[in-house]
Design an enzyme around this catalytic site. Structure first.
Site, PDB file in Angstrom:
ATOM      1  N   ARG A  47      45.060  43.184  34.098  1.00 24.31           N
ATOM      2  CA  ARG A  47      45.181  42.639  35.446  1.00 24.31           C
ATOM      3  C   ARG A  47      44.321  43.490  36.371  1.00 24.31           C
ATOM      4  NH1 ARG A  47      46.041  47.056  37.228  1.00 24.31           N
ATOM      5  NH2 ARG A  47      46.469  46.070  39.229  1.00 24.31           N
ATOM      6  N   GLY A  48      44.243  43.045  37.628  1.00 21.92           N
ATOM      7  CA  GLY A  48      43.319  43.703  38.557  1.00 21.92           C
ATOM      8  C   GLY A  48      42.052  42.855  38.623  1.00 21.92           C
ATOM      9  N   ALA A  49      41.573  42.607  39.845  1.00 22.71           N
ATOM     10  CA  ALA A  49      40.508  41.619  40.043  1.00 22.71           C
ATOM     11  C   ALA A  49      39.248  41.881  39.202  1.00 22.71           C
ATOM     12  CB  ALA A  49      40.185  41.533  41.534  1.00 22.71           C
ATOM     13  N   ASP A 238      41.652  41.379  46.067  1.00 26.01           N
ATOM     14  CA  ASP A 238      41.449  40.324  45.068  1.00 26.01           C
ATOM     15  C   ASP A 238      40.441  39.292  45.539  1.00 26.01           C
ATOM     16  OD1 ASP A 238      44.282  41.473  44.477  1.00 26.01           O
ATOM     17  OD2 ASP A 238      43.532  40.507  42.656  1.00 26.01           O
ATOM     18  N   ASN A 248      45.253  40.662  48.850  1.00 25.83           N
ATOM     19  CA  ASN A 248      45.549  41.751  47.902  1.00 25.83           C
ATOM     20  C   ASN A 248      47.025  41.657  47.534  1.00 25.83           C
ATOM     21  OD1 ASN A 248      44.607  44.084  46.402  1.00 25.83           O
ATOM     22  ND2 ASN A 248      45.892  45.307  47.725  1.00 25.83           N
ATOM     23  N   LYS A 249      47.462  42.553  46.709  1.00 22.28           N
ATOM     24  CA  LYS A 249      48.827  42.530  46.175  1.00 22.28           C
ATOM     25  C   LYS A 249      49.872  42.353  47.271  1.00 22.28           C
ATOM     26  CE  LYS A 249      49.832  42.420  42.859  1.00 22.28           C
ATOM     27  NZ  LYS A 249      50.114  41.071  42.282  1.00 22.28           N
TER      28      LYS A 249
END
Ligand code: MRU
Length: 347
Positions: A47-49, A238, A248-249
């Site tokens: 995960r993570g853009a 993101d 973002n998160k």
């Protein structure tokens, strides 16, 4: 200490570290086809853009390598179908679509070449996207570290680290580079409910490299800001809209409001591949809604009554007026964001 390899292209497979099992277990998953890649992105083993962009590119490379097509149009159609399947895994991080577009564009630009050559080129391009992401993170780190004070007490949210990228990290890249300069006194790590990327992944990355870190629950950020113990915030992104609004998160918006209230600079670190000039503002960015079980349970432990209504948006939008600067590999971008983001993307 060498950083963990988030994702790696190996001769017949793609290897990732399983981010669901961290920090208690260091287990690797081998992916042999694009279906494996789609699954690990959807289920957040990776995960993570930027990391999911790299994974998607490698998914296309695996599919190309395995293709039996000898006709160019048939090969293109097969890859387009697989690309659609990878694009359907997660909607918010634009790096996924950016990487898939780059892979497709390569096929279109090399129509005259034999398919065997195109396949080799796609593998090389996926590896290049991986390698360039690490270089971009290192450059962001250098630019971001310059903005921080000599004695930095910094808060970060989610995990925008080596694990969320091909390596080094965006927000954590800034922290790593500042740490190398001796500037980091303390990193305050939001635990980041519900998926706990902060406590499971960011705290792990910090402890692996002996960077001083204090884990806090998300609802403690305001307390520490009000006590004047935090003098900077850095997060990843993101997707960044043309006007500088940042997806973002979930929880990032709350941190940005608090930072503004306490006059603490709020930095966003992201590569140019995260900027989406086709979206005028954050309202146009699709927000992923994830499984309710991520909120009601931690692993198999139930935290909420049966049948209670649950919402689980995975991201929020931080309006650009709350952002001090957006740190890219080409340098920091300051307001007015509409003008300055367009300039840095197109220069
Ligand atoms: O749901 P996730 O864990 O994929 O969300 C990740 C984030 O929101 C990160 O902060 C963002 O992708 C930046 S990563 C360099």
């Amino acid at each position: 200490m060498p950083m963990v390899k988030t994702i790696e292209w190996l001769p017949d497979k793609v290897r990732i570290i399983d981010q669901i099992r961290l920090p208690t277990e260091k287990v690797f998953i081998d992916c042999y086809n694009h279906g494996d890649i789609a699954r690990i992105i959807r289920e957040m083993n990776i995960r993570g853009a930027p990391a999911i962009g790299v994974a998607a590119a490698m998914g296309i490379a695996l599919a190309a390598k395995a293709s039996a097509k000898t006709d160019y149009q048939e090969f293109l159609a097969e890859i387009e179908e697989i690309s659609d399947c990878l694009a359907a895994t997660r909607p918010t991080a634009v790096n996924l679509f950016w990487a898939l577009d780059k892979m497709k564009q390569y096929i279109l630009d090399n129509q005259a070449k034999p398919i065997a050559e195109i396949k080799k080129g796609l593998i090389a391009l996926a590896v290049q996207i991986h390698d360039e992401d690490i270089k971009a993170c290192q450059a962001m780190g250098r630019h971001g570290a310059e903005l921080l004070p000599d004695e930095t007490f910094i808060l970060t949210h989610c995990n925008a680290g080596a694990l969320a990228t091909a390596g080094y990290g965006t927000a954590l890249g800034v922290i790593r580079a500042a740490h190398e300069l001796g500037k980091i006194k303390m990193v305050y790590v939001d635990e980041t409910r519900p998926y706990l990327q902060g406590s499971r992944l960011t705290a792990w990355e910090m402890t692996e490299e002996n960077i001083p870190a204090t884990l806090i629950t998300d609802n403690m950020a305001g307390f520490f800001m009000s006590k004047d113990v935090i003098n900077a915030v850095v997060v990843g992104a993101d997707r960044i809209a043309a006007n500088g609004d940042v997806a973002n998160k979930i929880g990032t918006y709350m941190v940005a409001v608090l930072a503004k209230r306490h006059r603490i600079p709020f930095y966003v670190a992201a590569p140019l591949s995260t900027i989406d000039l086709t979206k005028a503002n954050g309202g146009e960015i699709p927000i992923e809604e994830r499984n309710q079980r991520e909120v009601s349970h931690v692993k198999d432990i139930q935290l909420a009554p049966d049948n209670v209504g649950i919402a689980n948006p995975a991201f929020d939008i931080t309006p650009s007026e709350l952002i001090t600067a957006i740190i890219t590999e080409k340098g920091a971008v300051f307001p007015p964001f509409t003008k300055n983001l367009a300039r840095i993307v197109n220069e």
